[in-house]
Design a protein around this motif. Structure first.
Motif, PDB file in Angstrom:
ATOM      1  N   ARG A  48       5.181   2.659   8.403  1.00  0.00           N
ATOM      2  CA  ARG A  48       4.312   2.244   7.308  1.00  0.00           C
ATOM      3  C   ARG A  48       5.026   1.165   6.494  1.00  0.00           C
ATOM      4  N   ALA A  50       5.430  -0.386   2.615  1.00  0.00           N
ATOM      5  CA  ALA A  50       5.196  -0.182   1.184  1.00  0.00           C
ATOM      6  C   ALA A  50       5.373  -1.521   0.482  1.00  0.00           C
ATOM      7  N   ASN A  52       5.933  -3.022  -3.274  1.00  0.00           N
ATOM      8  CA  ASN A  52       6.300  -2.643  -4.641  1.00  0.00           C
ATOM      9  C   ASN A  52       6.259  -1.125  -4.837  1.00  0.00           C
ATOM     10  N   GLU A  53       6.826  -0.431  -3.855  1.00  0.00           N
ATOM     11  CA  GLU A  53       7.017   1.023  -3.901  1.00  0.00           C
ATOM     12  C   GLU A  53       5.734   1.834  -3.812  1.00  0.00           C
ATOM     13  N   GLU A  54       4.685   1.247  -3.236  1.00  0.00           N
ATOM     14  CA  GLU A  54       3.458   2.000  -2.932  1.00  0.00           C
ATOM     15  C   GLU A  54       3.057   1.709  -1.494  1.00  0.00           C
ATOM     16  N   TYR A  55       2.584   2.752  -0.790  1.00  0.00           N
ATOM     17  CA  TYR A  55       2.125   2.528   0.582  1.00  0.00           C
ATOM     18  C   TYR A  55       0.987   1.522   0.584  1.00  0.00           C
ATOM     19  N   THR A  67       8.118  -6.862  -3.334  1.00  0.00           N
ATOM     20  CA  THR A  67       9.091  -6.174  -2.488  1.00  0.00           C
ATOM     21  C   THR A  67       8.345  -5.409  -1.415  1.00  0.00           C
ATOM     22  N   ALA A  69       8.718  -2.899   2.014  1.00  0.00           N
ATOM     23  CA  ALA A  69       9.668  -2.008   2.676  1.00  0.00           C
ATOM     24  C   ALA A  69       9.033  -1.449   3.937  1.00  0.00           C
ATOM     25  N   ILE A  71       8.836   1.503   6.285  1.00  0.00           N
ATOM     26  CA  ILE A  71       9.102   2.929   6.089  1.00  0.00           C
ATOM     27  C   ILE A  71       8.901   3.662   7.410  1.00  0.00           C
TER      28      ILE A  71
ATOM     29  N   TYR B  53      14.794   5.544  -0.053  1.00  0.00           N
ATOM     30  CA  TYR B  53      14.360   4.362  -0.806  1.00  0.00           C
ATOM     31  C   TYR B  53      14.209   4.894  -2.225  1.00  0.00           C
ATOM     32  N   PRO B  55      14.023   4.226  -5.620  1.00  0.00           N
ATOM     33  CA  PRO B  55      12.994   4.107  -6.670  1.00  0.00           C
ATOM     34  C   PRO B  55      11.624   4.607  -6.219  1.00  0.00           C
ATOM     35  N   MET B  56      11.284   4.342  -4.942  1.00  0.00           N
ATOM     36  CA  MET B  56       9.988   4.823  -4.449  1.00  0.00           C
ATOM     37  C   MET B  56      10.005   6.335  -4.274  1.00  0.00           C
ATOM     38  N   LYS B  59       9.517   7.970  -7.561  1.00  0.00           N
ATOM     39  CA  LYS B  59       8.121   7.804  -7.965  1.00  0.00           C
ATOM     40  C   LYS B  59       7.221   8.797  -7.230  1.00  0.00           C
ATOM     41  N   LYS B  60       7.463   8.961  -5.935  1.00  0.00           N
ATOM     42  CA  LYS B  60       6.635   9.868  -5.127  1.00  0.00           C
ATOM     43  C   LYS B  60       6.894  11.330  -5.503  1.00  0.00           C
ATOM     44  N   GLU B  63       4.913  11.918  -8.486  1.00  0.00           N
ATOM     45  CA  GLU B  63       3.489  12.054  -8.132  1.00  0.00           C
ATOM     46  C   GLU B  63       3.188  13.472  -7.654  1.00  0.00           C
ATOM     47  N   PRO B 121       9.824   8.797   0.822  1.00  0.00           N
ATOM     48  CA  PRO B 121      10.689   8.006   1.701  1.00  0.00           C
ATOM     49  C   PRO B 121      12.163   8.414   1.630  1.00  0.00           C
ATOM     50  N   TRP B 123      15.119  10.017   4.528  1.00  0.00           N
ATOM     51  CA  TRP B 123      15.357  10.203   5.956  1.00  0.00           C
ATOM     52  C   TRP B 123      16.676  10.936   6.172  1.00  0.00           C
TER      53      TRP B 123
END
Lengths: 77, 147
Positions: A48, A50, A52-55, A67, A69, A71, B53, B55-56, B59-60, B63, B121, B123
């Motif tokens: 996948r 992402a 800016n840190e969202e899928y 940005t 990424a 994944i 990852y 920062p993501m 965030k997740k 959430e 994210p 691993w």
């Protein structure tokens, strides 16, 4: 320019954790196609992207300074 | 100072997260810890290396905390995942959930670990005596070694 991150097995596949490329105004699908031609095997159907840190979805458009990424399937826990 | 939803590179102190979710209205706190397992289907793991990852991932995790509070009103959650090299028995993840009554705390806690495995994210790489592999990645494990 956008920043591109690679993680875990994809970092080992590409041999880099991060790079920059000119993708402003192009889509996630374009990015994936570019990556596949540069790093054959990266587009294996399970990866996948992402933004800016969202899928993100294949049709999502990249903006200047974004940005991205790559994944791979996650395995936390 | 701890964050309620964080990725850390030091050993996890579970009490910090249990304390964070504890409130006067909570009659139950569940604390789940996930640990590094030595044997998986007959293959011996020497140690694990986790990567995120960051920062993501944070965030997740946050959430997931929001999802929990919406699905089980009155709960409060805190989650931490460790990255770096972890040895057998080390805590990789802690999930603390408080609720007025125990059922919600149990259910929400299990929900959190399922969601982590789906979409956060992070691993892990298993390192064995004769090789290594990113789990969830593209390479194949030895025959019959799939989890």
């Amino acid at each position: 320019m956008i920043r591109i991150f690679y993680f875990a097995g994809l970092r080992e596949l590409t041999g880099t954790a991060e790079e920059t490329a000119e993708f402003t105004g192009k889509t996630v699908a374009d990015l994936m196609q570019w990556a596949e031609s540069k790093y054959p095997g990266i587009d294996n159907g399970a990866v996948r992207v992402a933004i800016n840190e969202e899928y993100a979805l294949p049709d999502d458009v990249l903006g200047e300074g974004d940005t991205a990424a790559f994944i791979p399937p996650v395995s936390g826990g | 100072m701890m964050k309620a939803f964080e990725v850390v590179s030091h050993p996890i102190d579970t009490q910090v997260y249990a304390d964070y979710v504890l409130r006067p209205e909570a009659g139950a706190v569940t604390v789940f810890t996930g640990h590094v397992r030595e044997w998986t289907n007959g293959v011996r793991t020497l140690y694990l290396a986790y990567e995120a990852y960051v920062p993501m991932a944070e965030k997740k995790l946050a959430e997931i905390g929001q999802e929990i509070e919406e699905k089980w009103p009155g709960t409060r959650a805190a989650i931490a995942h460790r990255i770096g090299e972890l040895q057998i028995g080390d805590i990789a993840v802690v999930i603390a959930v408080s609720s007025p009554h125990r059922r919600d705390a149990y259910e929400a806690n299990e929900y959190a670990i399922e969601r982590i495995k789906e979409m956060v994210p992070i691993w892990k790489k298993e390192i064995w005596e004769d090789g290594e592999e990113w789990i969830g990645g593209q390479k194949k494990k030895p025959e019959g070694a799939r989890t």
